[in-house]
Design a protein around this motif. Sequence first.
Motif, PDB file in Angstrom:
ATOM      1  N   PHE A 122       0.785  -1.343   0.212  1.00 18.72           N
ATOM      2  CA  PHE A 122      -0.245  -0.016   0.082  1.00 18.72           C
ATOM      3  C   PHE A 122       0.911   1.369  -0.016  1.00 18.72           C
ATOM      4  O   PHE A 122       0.355   2.409  -0.493  1.00 18.72           O
ATOM      5  CB  PHE A 122      -0.931  -0.037   1.114  1.00 18.72           C
ATOM      6  N   ASN A 123       1.887   1.295   0.569  1.00 18.89           N
ATOM      7  CA  ASN A 123       2.986   2.360   0.745  1.00 18.89           C
ATOM      8  C   ASN A 123       4.288   1.877   0.692  1.00 18.89           C
ATOM      9  O   ASN A 123       4.799   1.371   1.394  1.00 18.89           O
ATOM     10  CB  ASN A 123       2.743   2.956   2.104  1.00 18.89           C
ATOM     11  N   PRO A 124       5.220   2.257  -0.693  1.00 19.45           N
ATOM     12  CA  PRO A 124       6.631   1.635  -0.869  1.00 19.45           C
ATOM     13  C   PRO A 124       7.275   1.999   0.333  1.00 19.45           C
ATOM     14  O   PRO A 124       8.594   1.624   0.190  1.00 19.45           O
ATOM     15  CB  PRO A 124       6.766   2.026  -2.149  1.00 19.45           C
ATOM     16  N   GLU A 125       7.158   2.975   1.211  1.00 18.47           N
ATOM     17  CA  GLU A 125       7.923   3.622   2.182  1.00 18.47           C
ATOM     18  C   GLU A 125       7.708   2.939   3.441  1.00 18.47           C
ATOM     19  O   GLU A 125       8.380   3.030   4.439  1.00 18.47           O
ATOM     20  CB  GLU A 125       7.912   5.071   2.389  1.00 18.47           C
ATOM     21  N   VAL A 126       6.688   2.065   3.944  1.00 22.96           N
ATOM     22  CA  VAL A 126       6.574   1.368   4.845  1.00 22.96           C
ATOM     23  C   VAL A 126       6.097  -0.112   4.771  1.00 22.96           C
ATOM     24  O   VAL A 126       5.601  -0.389   3.720  1.00 22.96           O
ATOM     25  CB  VAL A 126       5.462   2.018   5.681  1.00 22.96           C
ATOM     26  N   ILE A 127       6.212  -0.894   5.678  1.00 19.20           N
ATOM     27  CA  ILE A 127       5.803  -2.251   5.966  1.00 19.20           C
ATOM     28  C   ILE A 127       4.926  -2.563   7.103  1.00 19.20           C
ATOM     29  O   ILE A 127       5.145  -2.263   7.885  1.00 19.20           O
ATOM     30  CB  ILE A 127       7.108  -3.143   5.801  1.00 19.20           C
ATOM     31  N   ARG A 128       3.916  -3.189   6.655  1.00 27.38           N
ATOM     32  CA  ARG A 128       2.658  -3.548   7.563  1.00 27.38           C
ATOM     33  C   ARG A 128       2.907  -5.129   8.078  1.00 27.38           C
ATOM     34  O   ARG A 128       3.854  -5.640   7.557  1.00 27.38           O
ATOM     35  CB  ARG A 128       1.373  -3.313   7.136  1.00 27.38           C
ATOM     36  N   LYS A 129       2.366  -5.491   9.130  1.00 30.21           N
ATOM     37  CA  LYS A 129       2.618  -6.718   9.682  1.00 30.21           C
ATOM     38  C   LYS A 129       2.697  -7.840   8.888  1.00 30.21           C
ATOM     39  O   LYS A 129       3.324  -8.942   8.540  1.00 30.21           O
ATOM     40  CB  LYS A 129       2.045  -6.966  10.875  1.00 30.21           C
ATOM     41  N   PRO A 130       1.425  -7.836   7.904  1.00 29.08           N
ATOM     42  CA  PRO A 130       1.300  -8.955   7.115  1.00 29.08           C
ATOM     43  C   PRO A 130       2.448  -8.938   6.040  1.00 29.08           C
ATOM     44  O   PRO A 130       2.809 -10.074   5.373  1.00 29.08           O
ATOM     45  CB  PRO A 130       0.035  -8.643   6.467  1.00 29.08           C
ATOM     46  N   GLU A 131       2.894  -7.910   5.453  1.00 26.73           N
ATOM     47  CA  GLU A 131       3.776  -7.789   4.658  1.00 26.73           C
ATOM     48  C   GLU A 131       5.124  -8.105   4.977  1.00 26.73           C
ATOM     49  O   GLU A 131       6.068  -8.605   4.367  1.00 26.73           O
ATOM     50  CB  GLU A 131       4.046  -6.209   4.178  1.00 26.73           C
ATOM     51  N   LEU A 132       5.533  -7.819   6.307  1.00 27.78           N
ATOM     52  CA  LEU A 132       6.595  -8.374   7.114  1.00 27.78           C
ATOM     53  C   LEU A 132       6.666  -9.828   6.898  1.00 27.78           C
ATOM     54  O   LEU A 132       7.524 -10.559   6.676  1.00 27.78           O
ATOM     55  CB  LEU A 132       6.858  -7.674   8.415  1.00 27.78           C
ATOM     56  N   VAL A 133       5.592 -10.342   7.562  1.00 24.60           N
ATOM     57  CA  VAL A 133       5.349 -11.964   7.325  1.00 24.60           C
ATOM     58  C   VAL A 133       5.497 -12.485   5.943  1.00 24.60           C
ATOM     59  O   VAL A 133       6.467 -13.451   6.081  1.00 24.60           O
ATOM     60  CB  VAL A 133       4.036 -12.376   7.975  1.00 24.60           C
ATOM     61  N   ALA A 134       5.033 -12.120   4.888  1.00 18.21           N
ATOM     62  CA  ALA A 134       5.120 -12.272   3.618  1.00 18.21           C
ATOM     63  C   ALA A 134       6.651 -12.278   3.232  1.00 18.21           C
ATOM     64  O   ALA A 134       7.297 -13.258   2.581  1.00 18.21           O
ATOM     65  CB  ALA A 134       4.360 -11.469   2.777  1.00 18.21           C
ATOM     66  N   PHE A 135       7.203 -11.129   3.577  1.00 15.29           N
ATOM     67  CA  PHE A 135       8.757 -11.105   3.376  1.00 15.29           C
ATOM     68  C   PHE A 135       9.587 -12.031   3.896  1.00 15.29           C
ATOM     69  O   PHE A 135      10.367 -12.896   3.252  1.00 15.29           O
ATOM     70  CB  PHE A 135       9.294  -9.489   3.784  1.00 15.29           C
ATOM     71  N   VAL A 136       9.210 -12.460   5.058  1.00 11.80           N
ATOM     72  CA  VAL A 136      10.086 -13.428   5.814  1.00 11.80           C
ATOM     73  C   VAL A 136       9.900 -14.844   5.029  1.00 11.80           C
ATOM     74  O   VAL A 136      10.659 -15.753   4.943  1.00 11.80           O
ATOM     75  CB  VAL A 136       9.955 -13.534   7.455  1.00 11.80           C
ATOM     76  N   ALA A 137       8.411 -15.122   4.909  1.00  6.41           N
ATOM     77  CA  ALA A 137       8.142 -16.351   4.426  1.00  6.41           C
ATOM     78  C   ALA A 137       8.716 -16.659   2.691  1.00  6.41           C
ATOM     79  O   ALA A 137       8.914 -17.876   2.565  1.00  6.41           O
ATOM     80  CB  ALA A 137       6.515 -16.549   4.375  1.00  6.41           C
ATOM     81  N   GLU A 138       8.735 -15.391   2.181  1.00  6.44           N
ATOM     82  CA  GLU A 138       9.255 -15.526   0.585  1.00  6.44           C
ATOM     83  C   GLU A 138      10.577 -15.395   0.494  1.00  6.44           C
ATOM     84  O   GLU A 138      10.834 -15.501  -0.510  1.00  6.44           O
ATOM     85  CB  GLU A 138       8.325 -14.854  -0.141  1.00  6.44           C
ATOM     86  N   THR A 139      11.181 -14.958   1.322  1.00  9.45           N
ATOM     87  CA  THR A 139      12.797 -14.585   1.129  1.00  9.45           C
ATOM     88  C   THR A 139      13.651 -15.535   1.650  1.00  9.45           C
ATOM     89  O   THR A 139      13.827 -15.809   3.100  1.00  9.45           O
ATOM     90  CB  THR A 139      13.304 -13.268   1.738  1.00  9.45           C
TER      91      THR A 139
END
Length: 177
Positions: A122-139
């Motif tokens: 939603f905003n390229p300058e911030v990460i929300r909790k679900p996005e952090l979880v997706a980042f960890v799961a996908e990286t």
Amino acid sequence: ELSDVFALRWNEFEFLCSNQVPFYTQRELFNEVFDTDGNKLVDKLEVLCVICLHSALSTLDKLEFMFELFNFNGKGYLTRSEISLLMRTVVGGVFKTDRNFVPPSKPIMDNILETSFHFAKFNPEVIRKPELVAFVAETEVVRSFMDAWRGVSSQVLLRSDENWLDDSFLANITSIT
């Protein structure tokens, strides 16, 4: 119940560890592991991240705890500087507790930081909790790092295109009989 400062004195560290760690081990952890510069202060965020990593929490619960720990503005997202601090704090704490761990170089850390923001929807300058979880799961490198800190029965994160596979209990006829 700890102070709002980023450093812990001995008595605050002792309070934090009192129910989990024997007193003699607390002294050694404080003086030999976390207080690397001998100033009688330790980084509160580093200590909390290490306790979290060593806990029996699932990877998802660990991520949620760390997200809330670094969500300084309380608005439900992490800024680039907060994500960077989170990563540096976790890596620094892990290195202090396990000298076999080789911290990634600054360019690699910068690359991982940039990769995390590819998950910002939603905003390229911030990460929300679900996005952090997706980042960890996908990286892969980050997921592997988090998996290394889980207990035998802890839950792990799976990529969205991945199914669970138990290497110790193969899904074949010999497993049934």
